[in-house]
Design a protein around this motif. Structure first.
Motif, PDB file in Angstrom:
ATOM      1  N   GLN A  63       0.829  -1.207   0.000  1.00 39.83           N
ATOM      2  CA  GLN A  63       0.000   0.000   0.000  1.00 39.83           C
ATOM      3  C   GLN A  63       0.867   1.262   0.000  1.00 39.83           C
ATOM      4  OE1 GLN A  63      -3.245  -0.224   2.853  1.00 39.83           O
ATOM      5  NE2 GLN A  63      -3.182   1.995   3.179  1.00 39.83           N
ATOM      6  N   THR A  64       1.932   1.244   0.786  1.00 47.39           N
ATOM      7  CA  THR A  64       2.836   2.396   0.848  1.00 47.39           C
ATOM      8  C   THR A  64       3.438   2.696  -0.519  1.00 47.39           C
ATOM      9  OG1 THR A  64       3.411   1.818   3.122  1.00 47.39           O
ATOM     10  CG2 THR A  64       4.906   3.320   1.970  1.00 47.39           C
ATOM     11  N   ALA A  65       3.871   1.653  -1.200  1.00 49.26           N
ATOM     12  CA  ALA A  65       4.481   1.857  -2.518  1.00 49.26           C
ATOM     13  C   ALA A  65       3.501   2.578  -3.444  1.00 49.26           C
ATOM     14  CB  ALA A  65       4.904   0.522  -3.121  1.00 49.26           C
ATOM     15  N   ARG A  66       2.240   2.139  -3.448  1.00 52.92           N
ATOM     16  CA  ARG A  66       1.245   2.791  -4.315  1.00 52.92           C
ATOM     17  C   ARG A  66       1.005   4.231  -3.888  1.00 52.92           C
ATOM     18  NH1 ARG A  66      -3.366   0.641  -3.809  1.00 52.92           N
ATOM     19  NH2 ARG A  66      -2.945  -1.078  -2.376  1.00 52.92           N
ATOM     20  N   THR A  67       0.922   4.462  -2.559  1.00 58.27           N
ATOM     21  CA  THR A  67       0.761   5.839  -2.065  1.00 58.27           C
ATOM     22  C   THR A  67       1.896   6.736  -2.562  1.00 58.27           C
ATOM     23  OG1 THR A  67      -0.295   4.987  -0.067  1.00 58.27           O
ATOM     24  CG2 THR A  67       0.529   7.251   0.033  1.00 58.27           C
ATOM     25  N   LEU A  68       3.089   6.164  -2.632  1.00 58.34           N
ATOM     26  CA  LEU A  68       4.258   6.932  -3.067  1.00 58.34           C
ATOM     27  C   LEU A  68       4.341   7.040  -4.589  1.00 58.34           C
ATOM     28  CD1 LEU A  68       6.931   5.452  -0.596  1.00 58.34           C
ATOM     29  CD2 LEU A  68       5.901   7.741  -0.500  1.00 58.34           C
ATOM     30  N   GLY A  69       3.356   6.450  -5.291  1.00 59.24           N
ATOM     31  CA  GLY A  69       3.374   6.530  -6.753  1.00 59.24           C
ATOM     32  C   GLY A  69       4.349   5.559  -7.396  1.00 59.24           C
ATOM     33  N   LEU A  70       4.735   4.544  -6.645  1.00 64.34           N
ATOM     34  CA  LEU A  70       5.665   3.538  -7.175  1.00 64.34           C
ATOM     35  C   LEU A  70       4.892   2.293  -7.607  1.00 64.34           C
ATOM     36  CD1 LEU A  70       8.278   3.850  -4.307  1.00 64.34           C
ATOM     37  CD2 LEU A  70       8.598   4.658  -6.660  1.00 64.34           C
ATOM     38  N   ASP A  71       5.504   1.510  -8.475  1.00 68.72           N
ATOM     39  CA  ASP A  71       4.907   0.244  -8.889  1.00 68.72           C
ATOM     40  C   ASP A  71       5.514  -0.876  -8.047  1.00 68.72           C
ATOM     41  OD1 ASP A  71       4.013  -2.052 -10.051  1.00 68.72           O
ATOM     42  OD2 ASP A  71       4.822  -1.627 -12.047  1.00 68.72           O
ATOM     43  N   PRO A  72       4.751  -1.425  -7.105  1.00 63.13           N
ATOM     44  CA  PRO A  72       5.327  -2.447  -6.219  1.00 63.13           C
ATOM     45  C   PRO A  72       5.802  -3.691  -6.970  1.00 63.13           C
ATOM     46  CG  PRO A  72       2.992  -2.061  -5.691  1.00 63.13           C
ATOM     47  CD  PRO A  72       3.340  -1.127  -6.801  1.00 63.13           C
TER      48      PRO A  72
END
Lengths: 354, 354
Positions: A330-339
């Motif tokens: 979830q954090t990765a998506r919040t940061l705009g990253l592709d997990p």
């Protein structure tokens, strides 16, 4: 660095959700092989693990489990001793257990071959049947996680933990309590996937621009190291993973305001009290403390508690990683990253640059 | 946190300067004990180290040295297996080497007693004659560093490295090249103390507000971990110490601009080429790379080179730590900190909070 737009549903999220099935299939496949494992080990009193990255974190659990539960001395190999120094060691008293999701990491395959030439019996733990690691071993424990496509390992990691427990069960001098608890691990993972108590709050905290450290001890040390590695490779946040003791022996001096300390603990066992005291100490130094798992006192000592599994310490790692995985995705998506495809990492790591 | 005013001359600086004498005295005291050491070890094929913090970093060197130079399998113990889980292991084939400057760290003393009860022969490496660790061991290797007053260990650490080399020399199946090189270590430390090439530039870089990581491999891994710990505890800067392989397996993904990467390498041996490629890789990702030691190609691959000793890899750790110690002491003073008494650390660490 420009961020790529994440898809709405990630492979990492799907693979996290597949873990109960991965654990059940792997248990079913591996538990019947305990007699074979015991035969390969023979009277050899020692286990040496060969692994890197996430697999190494699974091996750290394996090492404690063998010593604590099975009374078998265990250690982690330094692969460069094999691959670069080509040391001539006598391993005729040793079972070498090599762990690699792909079974294709060159350094691990090469170290397994070296171990065999030094007289070791060899066991491969891999998710890929027919991989070089599997075919080169005396016995292959093939985990049944299914194909893993996201770069950050999740379901193959819990598969590896099941393999570690199978190994400890096979080498223990008498049947222990491990097996009955193992049966419950998949159910507890399922419950944590549904409940998610504390996960959103943890994700929110991780997404803020702060210094994060993760710590655990004993049977949970590997979990702490895996949480740190997973945050680092998925969220591209520099995170430090420490054993309880290493943290107390120096790095604790730099803990203060602006530090988020993530502590991982089981609900029972001889270490939860010390982890509770550590949580109080870190909080007293100004850190924000987040506890995953633990008992009531542990949760009370932390600023935020994230629910862990109702499993005893000996198998707790299978459940404790789950809320962390959920939060990290979830954090990765919040940061705009592709997990699924963090920058700069390949699924099969080549330790040798050339 | 308000900074204390540092004295003009620190104990840490004096103790760094005393290292040539500490090495000479310790060599003179320990080398003659090799026959005794061999007798205590008997035909036991394994060594298990017990240590924490700086002593643990010395033990990491000892572990590689035993495997690479002496062909003896070696590993690092997990003390909680002894102190908390009270595991019942068979150590009748093992020499347990416990390392502690003070010889009084409870956890280490307790783990040594446990090892003995499991059948191990025990060797204590300590700077304090008559300490509990020394009196509880089958054989005590007492380093002759003299009393160390600064909290960050320096001269006792190089004394421990000499003890590790003595152990490897004693357990090697035939006399090796170690001894002749050991004789030159003190001279090289002296030369580095006088020359200080690159030290001021390293100190200047460390004093800036940046993310620092330290890495090394094999025989130099312990040195990298010690540099990281020393920066952290002396300069109160969060620093990450990684093995070459651990760095490549994940954390390298967060390396970019604003990161200072400190690489430690010997001038020879099978690992310097890989460290050179790592330096290029880290630089390519935008990190400022600082090399300590290494060969010509390694220095060229780094943004800044700090001179190391003219010693072969097998004893290089005794010299490579010195320019780092000099820079760290200077950095602490630049930051307005007292290197002799960093915040939050005691000279004898108690791992147990209660």
């Amino acid at each position: 660095m420009s961020a790529t737009r994440p898809p709405d549903t990630t492979r990492m999220a799907s693979e996290i959700a597949e873990q109960p099935a991965a654990v059940r299939r792997t248990l079913e496949a591996l538990l019947p092989r305990r007699a074979e494992l015991a035969a390969v080990a023979g009277s050899r009193p020692r286990v040496l693990f060969v692994a890197r990255g996430t697999s190494d974190n699974a091996a750290v659990y394996g090492r404690y489990l063998l010593e604590v539960h099975a009374g078998v001395s265990a250690a982690l190999a330094a692969p460069s001793v094999a691959t670069h120094y080509r040391a001539d060691l006598d391993l005729t008293d040793t079972v070498v257990v090599s762990v690699s999701q792909s079974g294709s990491t060159e350094e691990i395959v090469e170290t397994q071959a070296w171990a065999r030439s030094c007289g070791a019996r060899t066991v491969a733990v891999t998710n890929i049947d027919g991989s070089p690691l599997a075919t080169g071993a005396d016995l292959a424990l093939v985990t049944r996680a299914g194909e893993e496509l996201a770069v950050p390992a999740t379901k193959t990691y819990v598969g590896q933990l099941v393999a570690m427990a199978t190994l400890a069960s096979a080498l223990a001098p008498r049947p222990g309590v491990l097996e009955e608890h193992l049966e419950r691990a998949a159910d507890e993972i399922e419950r944590l996937l549904d409940g998610r108590a504390g996960v959103a709050e943890l994700a929110d905290r991780l997404a803020r621009e702060e210094t994060v450290l993760v710590t655990g001890r004993g049977l949970l040390l590997g979990t702490a190291l895996e949480v740190a590695l997973k945050i680092e490779e998925t969220c591209l946040r520099p995170v430090r993973g420490y054993s309880y003791a290493d943290l107390r022996h120096g790095p604790i001096s730099v803990v203060g305001e602006g530090v988020t300390a993530l502590l991982v603990a089981a609900q029972d066992g001889p270490l939860v009290q010390g982890m509770t005291e550590l949580a109080r100490d870190l909080r007293g130094r100004g850190a924000t403390t987040i506890g995953i798992g633990g008992d009531t006192s542990f949760v009370e000592a932390c600023d935020l508690g994230v629910e862990g599994p109702d499993l005893p310490e000996v198998v707790a790692p299978m459940g404790l990683i789950v809320p962390a995985q959920l939060a990290i995705e979830q954090t990765a998506r919040t940061l705009g990253l592709d997990p699924d495809a963090p920058r700069g990492l390949a699924k099969v790591t080549r330790t040798e640059a050339g």
